[in-house]
Scaffold this active site. Structure first.
Site, PDB file in Angstrom:
ATOM      1  N   CYS A  60      37.501  52.482  36.202  1.00  0.00           N
ATOM      2  CA  CYS A  60      36.573  53.491  36.729  1.00  0.00           C
ATOM      3  C   CYS A  60      37.125  54.898  36.529  1.00  0.00           C
ATOM      4  CB  CYS A  60      36.254  53.219  38.198  1.00  0.00           C
ATOM      5  SG  CYS A  60      37.698  53.145  39.240  1.00  0.00           S
TER       6      CYS A  60
ATOM      7  N   ASN B  94      51.016  43.651  46.208  1.00  0.00           N
ATOM      8  CA  ASN B  94      50.899  44.625  45.140  1.00  0.00           C
ATOM      9  C   ASN B  94      50.525  43.852  43.869  1.00  0.00           C
ATOM     10  OD1 ASN B  94      51.665  46.090  42.728  1.00  0.00           O
ATOM     11  ND2 ASN B  94      52.681  47.546  44.098  1.00  0.00           N
ATOM     12  N   ALA B  95      49.417  44.216  43.279  1.00  0.00           N
ATOM     13  CA  ALA B  95      48.882  43.440  42.156  1.00  0.00           C
ATOM     14  C   ALA B  95      49.850  43.393  40.977  1.00  0.00           C
ATOM     15  CB  ALA B  95      47.558  44.040  41.709  1.00  0.00           C
TER      16      ALA B  95
ATOM     17  N   ASP C  71      39.913  44.878  38.606  1.00  0.00           N
ATOM     18  CA  ASP C  71      39.099  46.054  38.957  1.00  0.00           C
ATOM     19  C   ASP C  71      39.953  47.049  39.734  1.00  0.00           C
ATOM     20  OD1 ASP C  71      37.014  47.803  39.379  1.00  0.00           O
ATOM     21  OD2 ASP C  71      36.122  46.649  41.021  1.00  0.00           O
TER      22      ASP C  71
ATOM     23  N   PHE D  68      42.581  43.190  42.770  1.00  0.00           N
ATOM     24  CA  PHE D  68      42.040  44.416  43.381  1.00  0.00           C
ATOM     25  C   PHE D  68      40.661  44.070  43.973  1.00  0.00           C
ATOM     26  CE2 PHE D  68      44.643  45.696  39.718  1.00  0.00           C
ATOM     27  CZ  PHE D  68      45.577  46.540  40.305  1.00  0.00           C
TER      28      PHE D  68
ATOM     29  N   ASP E  57      44.662  41.949  47.102  1.00  0.00           N
ATOM     30  CA  ASP E  57      44.566  43.387  47.363  1.00  0.00           C
ATOM     31  C   ASP E  57      45.765  43.790  48.208  1.00  0.00           C
ATOM     32  OD1 ASP E  57      41.923  45.403  47.029  1.00  0.00           O
ATOM     33  OD2 ASP E  57      43.420  46.072  48.499  1.00  0.00           O
ATOM     34  N   SER E  58      46.131  45.082  48.115  1.00  0.00           N
ATOM     35  CA  SER E  58      47.269  45.534  48.920  1.00  0.00           C
ATOM     36  C   SER E  58      46.817  46.028  50.290  1.00  0.00           C
ATOM     37  CB  SER E  58      48.021  46.644  48.179  1.00  0.00           C
ATOM     38  OG  SER E  58      47.137  47.690  47.872  1.00  0.00           O
TER      39      SER E  58
HETATM   40  N1  SAH Z   1      36.748  45.061  43.076  1.00  0.00           N
HETATM   41  C1  SAH Z   1      36.415  45.774  44.295  1.00  0.00           C
HETATM   42  C2  SAH Z   1      36.767  47.237  44.260  1.00  0.00           C
HETATM   43  C3  SAH Z   1      38.206  47.542  43.959  1.00  0.00           C
HETATM   44  S1  SAH Z   1      38.679  49.137  44.477  1.00  0.00           S
HETATM   45  C4  SAH Z   1      34.928  45.571  44.587  1.00  0.00           C
HETATM   46  O1  SAH Z   1      34.188  45.143  43.709  1.00  0.00           O
HETATM   47  O2  SAH Z   1      34.511  45.870  45.697  1.00  0.00           O
HETATM   48  C5  SAH Z   1      40.386  49.096  44.210  1.00  0.00           C
HETATM   49  C6  SAH Z   1      41.168  48.271  45.207  1.00  0.00           C
HETATM   50  O3  SAH Z   1      42.510  48.225  44.753  1.00  0.00           O
HETATM   51  C7  SAH Z   1      41.228  48.795  46.634  1.00  0.00           C
HETATM   52  O4  SAH Z   1      40.762  47.806  47.506  1.00  0.00           O
HETATM   53  C8  SAH Z   1      42.725  49.061  46.895  1.00  0.00           C
HETATM   54  O5  SAH Z   1      43.125  48.671  48.208  1.00  0.00           O
HETATM   55  C9  SAH Z   1      43.371  48.167  45.880  1.00  0.00           C
HETATM   56  N2  SAH Z   1      44.699  48.536  45.391  1.00  0.00           N
HETATM   57  C10 SAH Z   1      45.129  49.754  44.994  1.00  0.00           C
HETATM   58  N3  SAH Z   1      46.381  49.685  44.492  1.00  0.00           N
HETATM   59  C11 SAH Z   1      46.743  48.367  44.570  1.00  0.00           C
HETATM   60  C12 SAH Z   1      47.907  47.637  44.176  1.00  0.00           C
HETATM   61  N4  SAH Z   1      48.944  48.245  43.602  1.00  0.00           N
HETATM   62  N5  SAH Z   1      47.913  46.302  44.379  1.00  0.00           N
HETATM   63  C13 SAH Z   1      46.868  45.670  44.931  1.00  0.00           C
HETATM   64  N6  SAH Z   1      45.742  46.308  45.310  1.00  0.00           N
HETATM   65  C14 SAH Z   1      45.676  47.642  45.132  1.00  0.00           C
END
Ligand code: SAH
Length: 348
Positions: A292, A231-232, A252, A184, A205-206
């Protein structure tokens, strides 16, 4: 505001639409809100002067955390980004006052308003688009912990960068080593920091636009990071199954529990992510894991991590139990101001 027996309680901002009808702003009588608004903005700025270091990107006003319910202001170098979340803050007089105070204090090149249409609907405020309130500049570069980030005031999620993680980026860097995976990763906040101490960094990230910006940030800092659009949950499942290993993993995710009702599903999500990450860490590895979701308490988050530790048969030692950066102040009597949890642990 008085109680049922007529005893004076304090002064509150009123919203005719929100579930939160009253937001306390003072225990005293406040005959005129505008001088108080001005004064609170000044106090918020003075507080940042004491607690924010090494950056030109920070939250200037954090709503209830600064006793200014419904107002969020972020500073990205010469660009100020503002969010108005309640009827009282949306009034013309309040807007005029906050703009004049912020302009006087920061002399910004521009002020941008970021609108969350859902919140305006909940507060029954007229529809409005995000856009410039003053000046022209929407693109800039900011620095935190010595690392540079592009900032586009009219793009991205929330108000842009994740300022609340700034101190956690620096803390994570102290322990991170070897091969690292930032799950993420958004625009690369953790990944870029990890690249200072790790031999190889990958970010997942997705969101393609987020990764494109992340890649521009890498170039800006003269680093090398591999970006994976996926997708994570799927990726971690595949990687864990194929025996992929790392020395450092950051988790995160976005807020899974947006309401108390969603908590059970959210807990399952956090558990799955942490379990897979623990299985993929080499002995002595570092896990940086965040949540969060305000609705998930720190104790509940620790509970999720313990369950994941048990199921993965790993010993997890907590190095640091952290929260949001100090420019997002936590007020003890306003529990909603504490939302970010960041645990740094070593796994054997
Ligand atoms: N770590 C980042 C903030 C993360 S915010 C920083 O420090 O700036 C959450 C992120 O998760 C977003 O960028 C969103 O695009 C991503 N996201 C949401 N669902 C997801 C999924 N299922 N797989 C991968 N990424 C995802």
């Amino acid at each position: 505001m008085h109680d049922e027996r007529g005893k004076f309680l304090g002064t509150a901002l009123y919203s005719s639409a929100s579930q939160i009808a009253l937001r306390l702003i003072s225990r005293e009588a406040v005959p005129d809100f505008l001088p108080l608004l001005r004064d609170r903005i000044r106090q918020a700025i003075a507080y940042r002067e004491r607690v924010v270091h090494n950056t030109d990107a920070f939250r200037v006003v954090f709503s209830e955390g600064d006793f200014l319910p419904g107002l969020i202001v972020d500073r990205y170098g010469e660009v100020l980004s503002l969010q108005v979340l309640t009827q009282a803050m949306d009034s013309e007089s309040a807007r005029k006052t906050m703009l004049s105070e912020l302009t006087g204090q920061f002399k910004p090149a521009s002020i941008v308003e970021r609108v969350d249409p859902r919140i305006r609907e909940l507060e029954q405020l007229p529809v409005k688009a995000s856009g410039l309130l003053e000046g022209e500049k929407t693109l800039t570069i900011v620095t935190m912990n010595g690392i540079k980030f592009h900032y586009d005031a009219l793009e991205g999620q929330k108000t842009g960068a994740f300022l609340d993680q700034r101190e956690n980026y620096a803390a994570a860097t102290q322990y991170a080593r070897g091969e690292a995976l930032d799950v993420f990763c958004y625009q690369g906040g953790f990944a870029l920091h990890l690249a200072q101490t790790c031999s190889k960094v990958s970010g997942v990230d997705s969101s393609r636009p987020a990764l494109e910006m992340a890649d521009r940030n890498v170039t800006l800092n003269g680093r090398e990071i591999e970006w994976i659009e996926a997708n994570a949950f799927d990726l971690l499942r595949d990687y864990a199954a194929s025996g992929q290993q790392y020395d450092t993993i950051v988790l995160d995710p976005p807020a899974f529990a947006k309401s108390r009702k969603a908590l059970d599903t959210a807990i399952r999500g956090y558990k799955e992510l942490n379990l897979r990450a623990l299985k993929m860490l080499r002995p002595g590895g570092i896990l940086v894991t965040c949540s969060c979701s305000y609705h998930l308490s720190p104790a509940e988050f620790t509970g999720v991590l313990s369950a994941a530790a048990q199921d993965s048969h790993r010993i997890v030692r907590i190095l640091e139990n952290r929260t949001q950066a100090k420019d997002h102040p936590i007020v003890l009597t306003v529990p909603e101001t504490a939302y970010l949890k960041c645990v740094i642990a070593t796994v054997s």
